[in-house]
Design a protein around this motif. Structure first.
Motif, short mmCIF file in Angstrom:
data_model
loop_
_atom_site.label_atom_id
_atom_site.label_comp_id
_atom_site.label_asym_id
_atom_site.label_seq_id
_atom_site.Cartn_x
_atom_site.Cartn_y
_atom_site.Cartn_z
N ARG A 160 -13.22 -0.54 1.18
CA ARG A 160 -14.34 0.00 1.55
C ARG A 160 -15.13 1.49 1.56
NH1 ARG A 160 -14.64 -3.75 5.83
NH2 ARG A 160 -13.91 -2.04 7.05
N VAL A 161 -14.23 1.51 2.76
CA VAL A 161 -14.50 3.69 2.67
C VAL A 161 -13.49 4.73 2.41
CG1 VAL A 161 -13.99 5.22 5.07
CG2 VAL A 161 -13.92 2.69 5.56
N ALA A 162 -12.98 4.26 1.51
CA ALA A 162 -12.25 5.58 0.57
C ALA A 162 -12.17 4.98 -1.41
CB ALA A 162 -11.64 5.48 0.86
N GLY A 163 -12.54 3.07 -1.12
CA GLY A 163 -12.82 2.58 -2.76
C GLY A 163 -11.70 2.94 -3.20
N PRO A 164 -11.61 1.85 -4.41
CA PRO A 164 -10.37 2.16 -5.18
C PRO A 164 -9.40 3.19 -5.57
CG PRO A 164 -12.17 1.05 -6.18
CD PRO A 164 -12.66 1.95 -5.29
N GLU A 165 -9.50 4.56 -5.18
CA GLU A 165 -8.59 5.17 -5.20
C GLU A 165 -8.01 5.42 -4.01
OE1 GLU A 165 -5.48 7.95 -6.16
OE2 GLU A 165 -7.36 6.66 -8.02
N GLY A 166 -8.64 5.34 -3.00
CA GLY A 166 -7.99 5.28 -1.51
C GLY A 166 -6.86 4.21 -1.25
N LEU A 167 -7.32 2.95 -1.82
CA LEU A 167 -6.46 1.67 -1.97
C LEU A 167 -5.71 2.08 -2.55
CD1 LEU A 167 -6.03 -1.06 -0.59
CD2 LEU A 167 -7.67 -1.54 -2.46
N ARG A 168 -5.23 2.44 -3.95
CA ARG A 168 -4.08 2.85 -4.07
C ARG A 168 -2.78 4.23 -3.44
NH1 ARG A 168 -8.06 2.44 -8.55
NH2 ARG A 168 -8.53 4.10 -8.73
N ARG A 169 -3.63 5.27 -2.57
CA ARG A 169 -3.18 5.61 -2.18
C ARG A 169 -2.82 5.41 -0.81
NH1 ARG A 169 -6.32 11.43 -0.84
NH2 ARG A 169 -5.10 12.16 1.35
N PHE A 170 -3.19 4.36 0.04
CA PHE A 170 -2.93 3.53 0.87
C PHE A 170 -1.31 2.73 0.61
CE2 PHE A 170 -3.19 0.18 4.29
CZ PHE A 170 -2.64 0.76 5.43
N ARG A 171 -1.49 2.05 -0.69
CA ARG A 171 -0.75 1.26 -0.69
C ARG A 171 0.94 1.93 -1.30
NH1 ARG A 171 -4.29 -3.47 -3.74
NH2 ARG A 171 -4.57 -4.59 -1.71
N ALA A 172 0.66 3.10 -1.48
CA ALA A 172 1.63 3.96 -2.57
C ALA A 172 2.16 4.48 -1.01
CB ALA A 172 1.59 5.21 -2.61
N SER A 173 1.06 5.08 -0.45
CA SER A 173 1.98 5.17 1.09
C SER A 173 2.87 4.32 2.13
CB SER A 173 0.85 5.75 2.07
OG SER A 173 -0.02 6.70 1.50
N LEU A 174 2.26 3.23 1.65
CA LEU A 174 3.01 1.57 2.72
C LEU A 174 4.21 1.98 1.80
CD1 LEU A 174 0.42 -0.92 2.66
CD2 LEU A 174 1.23 0.50 4.39
N ALA A 175 4.56 2.32 -0.24
CA ALA A 175 5.65 1.66 -0.12
C ALA A 175 6.74 3.31 0.27
CB ALA A 175 5.52 2.17 -1.66
N ILE A 176 6.09 3.93 0.46
CA ILE A 176 6.76 5.12 0.42
C ILE A 176 7.38 5.08 1.72
CG2 ILE A 176 6.19 7.54 0.92
CD1 ILE A 176 4.46 7.89 -0.65
N GLU A 177 7.01 4.26 2.37
CA GLU A 177 7.37 4.61 4.09
C GLU A 177 8.87 3.40 4.23
OE1 GLU A 177 6.21 5.41 7.77
OE2 GLU A 177 4.69 6.48 6.98
#
Length: 289
Positions: free
Chosen positions: A231-248
């Motif tokens: 909702r806040v950051a759009g599809p690209e933001g969601l992909r970025r977030f999911r990548a960060s979760l995998a990096i953690e």
């Protein structure tokens, strides 16, 4: 007692060897209108006795009979607090002189002041003795930036207006890790946030998190925030977030020498966001030299 300007909350569990240093760093601040609530989360090493040894009425110990985790300890401290502002400090970290004054001045500068505020910090890696100065800056909005991870060290640098904390709600006590990241995502959706370009704390990093609790937290974070991020950051933001979760998860695996698992997590991160993953790998390369 007169209502303090700032309520400082220190959660502690079996850190008698560092708690005194943390409390002393609050005592050296150049404002006097504070209260310090030390929440002992079921310690068995004498941590509970340390706050009273200072003989300062502004320091109040609170005890959990059983260990409930850092999120619960911070929530207990907030519930017991009376200040206009709430500030957090981890029991193994320390504040630098002038930290509280700089944040109060920024939070009270006028109608454009942020509701939540962190500072820069010195990251001290205990294993190697290496110290690095960290000056968190936004890439785009702060909400977009925090999708990369909780790099502002809120456990020891965050100060927030009480009404802001009340509106966002308490830290999630079901999260075994990353509860500060969860809270900041909720906060930044609704309130203005900033990070002062001053060094406010020394963050001492010891043993890394185990992969089990990290995996549990990652699974919950994705479920809790996927809709919010979209909702806040759009599809690209969601992909970025999911990548960060995998990096953690990859980072936790590396620290356990589970390199095959780490590579698998990096592969998932790359599939979500090559740009985010490439930035992470570039930083790793720089730190290695």
């Amino acid at each position: 007692m007169e209502e303090p300007l700032v309520s400082v909350v220190i959660p502690v569990f079996n850190r008698a060897h560092t708690l005194r240093r943390a409390i002393e760093s609050v005592l050296t601040q150049d404002i006097a209108s504070w209260e310090l609530i030390v929440v002992d989360d079921g310690s068995t090493d004498g941590s509970l006795d340390i706050p009273d040894s200072f003989g300062d009425a502004r320091i109040r110990p609170v005890r959990h009979e059983t260990n409930r985790g850092a999120a619960a300890a911070r929530n207990t401290g907030v519930e017991a607090s009376r200040g206009r502002y709430i500030a957090f400090l981890d029991s193994d970290d320390e504040w630098l002189p002038g930290k509280l004054r700089a944040q109060i001045d920024a939070l009270e500068r006028g109608p454009d002041a942020p509701q939540a505020l962190c500072t820069g910090f010195i990251l001290h890696r205990e294993e190697t003795g290496r110290c690095m100065k960290r000056w968190p800056k936004p890439e785009g909005t702060w909400f977009e930036t925090i999708l990369d991870g909780c790099y502002v060290s809120p456990g020891s640098t965050l100060m927030v207006r009480r009404d802001c904390f009340a509106a966002v709600g308490p830290l999630d006590e079901t999260l075994p890790r990353l509860e500060d990241w969860d809270w900041l995502l909720r906060c930044m959706e609704r309130f203005t946030f900033d990070c002062l370009p001053v060094l406010g704390a020394v963050v001492h990093v010891g043993r890394p998190a185990r992969s089990g609790p990290v995996a549990v937290a990652i699974g919950r974070l994705e479920g809790l925030h996927a809709d919010r991020v979209l909702r806040v950051a759009g599809p690209e933001g969601l992909r970025r977030f999911r990548a960060s979760l995998a990096i953690e998860q990859a980072v936790a695996a590396v620290h356990e020498d589970a390199h095959a698992k780490a590579l698998s997590h990096i592969g998932r991160a790359f599939s979500w966001s090559p740009t985010r993953t490439a930035r992470f790998l570039a930083r790793c390369a720089v730190r290695a030299f």
